[in-house]
Design an enzyme around this catalytic site. Structure first.
Site, PDB file in Angstrom:
ATOM      1  N   GLU A  31      -8.942 -10.299  -2.904  1.00  0.00           N
ATOM      2  CA  GLU A  31     -10.099  -9.541  -3.374  1.00  0.00           C
ATOM      3  C   GLU A  31      -9.619  -8.172  -3.845  1.00  0.00           C
ATOM      4  OE1 GLU A  31     -13.241 -10.247  -3.799  1.00  0.00           O
ATOM      5  OE2 GLU A  31     -13.361 -12.226  -2.864  1.00  0.00           O
TER       6      GLU A  31
ATOM      7  N   GLU B  29     -17.062 -19.055  -4.277  1.00  0.00           N
ATOM      8  CA  GLU B  29     -17.116 -17.861  -3.412  1.00  0.00           C
ATOM      9  C   GLU B  29     -18.312 -16.992  -3.738  1.00  0.00           C
ATOM     10  OE1 GLU B  29     -16.382 -13.719  -2.098  1.00  0.00           O
ATOM     11  OE2 GLU B  29     -16.679 -14.480  -4.135  1.00  0.00           O
ATOM     12  N   GLU B  30     -18.673 -16.914  -5.015  1.00  0.00           N
ATOM     13  CA  GLU B  30     -19.762 -16.032  -5.427  1.00  0.00           C
ATOM     14  C   GLU B  30     -21.145 -16.600  -5.122  1.00  0.00           C
ATOM     15  OE1 GLU B  30     -19.301 -13.130  -6.287  1.00  0.00           O
ATOM     16  OE2 GLU B  30     -17.367 -12.913  -7.258  1.00  0.00           O
TER      17      GLU B  30
ATOM     18  N   HIS C  61     -18.765  -7.536 -11.155  1.00  0.00           N
ATOM     19  CA  HIS C  61     -20.078  -8.002 -11.604  1.00  0.00           C
ATOM     20  C   HIS C  61     -20.692  -7.107 -12.669  1.00  0.00           C
ATOM     21  CE1 HIS C  61     -20.691  -9.980  -7.328  1.00  0.00           C
ATOM     22  NE2 HIS C  61     -19.508 -10.255  -7.874  1.00  0.00           N
TER      23      HIS C  61
ATOM     24  N   ASP D  84     -13.994 -18.699  -9.145  1.00  0.00           N
ATOM     25  CA  ASP D  84     -15.305 -18.592  -9.761  1.00  0.00           C
ATOM     26  C   ASP D  84     -15.707 -17.136  -9.984  1.00  0.00           C
ATOM     27  OD1 ASP D  84     -15.523 -18.392  -6.884  1.00  0.00           O
ATOM     28  OD2 ASP D  84     -17.700 -18.468  -7.122  1.00  0.00           O
TER      29      ASP D  84
ATOM     30  N   ASP E  31     -12.766  -9.453 -10.227  1.00  0.00           N
ATOM     31  CA  ASP E  31     -13.347 -10.271  -9.153  1.00  0.00           C
ATOM     32  C   ASP E  31     -13.396 -11.735  -9.575  1.00  0.00           C
ATOM     33  OD1 ASP E  31     -14.624 -10.983  -6.816  1.00  0.00           O
ATOM     34  OD2 ASP E  31     -16.592 -10.245  -7.429  1.00  0.00           O
TER      35      ASP E  31
ATOM     36  N   HIS F 191     -10.123 -16.734  -5.196  1.00  0.00           N
ATOM     37  CA  HIS F 191     -11.181 -17.632  -5.694  1.00  0.00           C
ATOM     38  C   HIS F 191     -11.217 -17.610  -7.213  1.00  0.00           C
ATOM     39  CE1 HIS F 191     -14.379 -14.573  -6.656  1.00  0.00           C
ATOM     40  NE2 HIS F 191     -13.857 -13.899  -5.657  1.00  0.00           N
TER      41      HIS F 191
END
Length: 376
Positions: free
Chosen positions: A144, A121-122, A329, A68, A90, A66
């Protein structure tokens, strides 16, 4: 692509801000890169970027990453052999590794390898939900961060709901519960209901010597929002749920316990788990051994796009990618470049094995040629 170009791709992806909902620029860049590398490239209606290489008649191997990220700025820089920046772990590291591995195999494959950079995705996995209804691969690697020597074999599911309570205005000395008390009561009832069925205590008949239920097999509720007063109140609860979770029974409990008050299910996706004999798990594990390391299976307590597409496609699936998921994050998000390059090597070695394992019966072994693939 040489090593410099492989690192350059990752740096370029991290350089482009792409918080969920703003993936247009990075999508255009990724599509351009894959086109220049010789991929058949397109951007679908949801904004997902697809790049395919290899024979259209071979097994369909999907590498699903992903594009985003969550919000938050982490200044992009390389210090020594470490790249800092939002999305480095991530999950632009895993996505870039997938593109590089597919590019290495582009001219020596009888399989169809497709790399997808998904959107959203997030947030709500809008990209994966679109893919679930439009693709049907033979096997999937989810991009991931697992660590270069680890394979992700499962993700917990999620059941997120919101309940609102309203009560007539009354003096605080009244025996009637306030709206705030009603939502608090629901929270304690939810915790008790889940603990009895999916808690940490070992159920009767469990194997001898087992002292507790693993976290992956527990239901883990959290209050993610709460507010109100005497007359109107609300609560929002997110539950991380195990593979065997009975969502229908939980819904029925919520309806009964809320006594007709509005309960809205905001998000519901099941947990997913692959057996260690899954072809994707076996192919990745064999490639990690080939790189001189011992493969470690990992169960994740969060969710990923696997939770969305896995139950629909029902094909061999596992998660893989460089990076330490504990940095996701965070304000210190970074990835070690040697680990990233190792992940490219592992994927390059794993895909031949996976193609051979998913080739139709009667197909000659070695669906990818020239890579030394064998039995995992």
């Amino acid at each position: 692509m040489d090593r410099t170009a492989e690192i350059g791709l990752l740096r370029a992806l991290v350089d482009i801000p792409s918080v969920s909902g703003t993936e247009r620029e990075i999508g255009a860049y990724l599509a351009g890169v894959m086109t220049r590398l010789g991929f058949d490239t397109r951007i679908d209606e949801a904004g997902n970027v697809h790049g395919s290489t290899g024979a259209a008649t071979g097994p369909e191997l999907l590498l699903l990453g992903h594009m985003d990220t969550v919000p938050g700025e982490v200044p992009v820089r390389i210090s020594g052999d470490v790249l800092y920046g939002r999305g480095a772990v991530d999950a632009k590291g895993p996505l870039a590794a997938m593109v590089c591995a597919a590019a290495r195999l582009a001219h020596r494959t009888d399989a169809r390898i497709t790399v997808v950079g998904a959107v959203d995705e997030e947030r709500a996995s809008a990209g994966a939900r679109h893919l679930a209804g439009t693709l049907r691969p033979d096997a999937v690697v989810i991009g991931e961060p697992s660590g270069a020597h680890c394979v992700g074999i499962g993700y917990k599911g999620v059941f997120r709901f919101r309940m609102t309570a309203e009560q007539p205005a009354a003096h605080t000395s009244s025996p009637e519960p306030t709206a705030a008390e009603l939502v608090a009561d629901l929270w304690f009832a939810v915790r008790e209901w889940l603990a009895l069925r999916y808690g940490p205590d070992v159920p009767p008949g469990a194997p001898s010597g087992r002292t507790s239920v693993p976290l992956f097999d527990q239901a883990l509720p959290s209050v993610v929002g709460m507010g109100g007063d005497l007359t109107r109140a609300w609560i929002e609860v997110s539950c991380r749920v195990p593979v065997h979770f009975d969502a229908a029974a939980f819904r029925a409990f919520l309806q009964e316990r809320s006594a007709g008050r509005p309960v809205t299910v905001i998000e519901q996706v099941p947990a997913v788990r692959a057996a260690r004999t899954d072809p994707v798990v076996r192919a990745l594990s064999a490639a990690i051994r080939e790189a001189g390391a011992r493969p470690v299976p990992k169960l994740k307590l969060g969710t990923a796009d696997w939770n969305v597409v896995g139950p629909v496609w029902g094909v061999p699936t596992a998660a893989y990618g460089p990076g330490d998921s504990r940095l996701c994050h965070t304000e210190n998000e970074h990835i070690a470049l040697p680990e990233y390059l190792t992940a490219v090597d592992v994927l390059t070695a794993a895909l031949p094995r996976l193609a051979a394992a998913t080739a139709p019966v009667g197909t000659a072994p070695g669906a990818l040629t020239g890579m030394g693939g064998g039995t995992p």
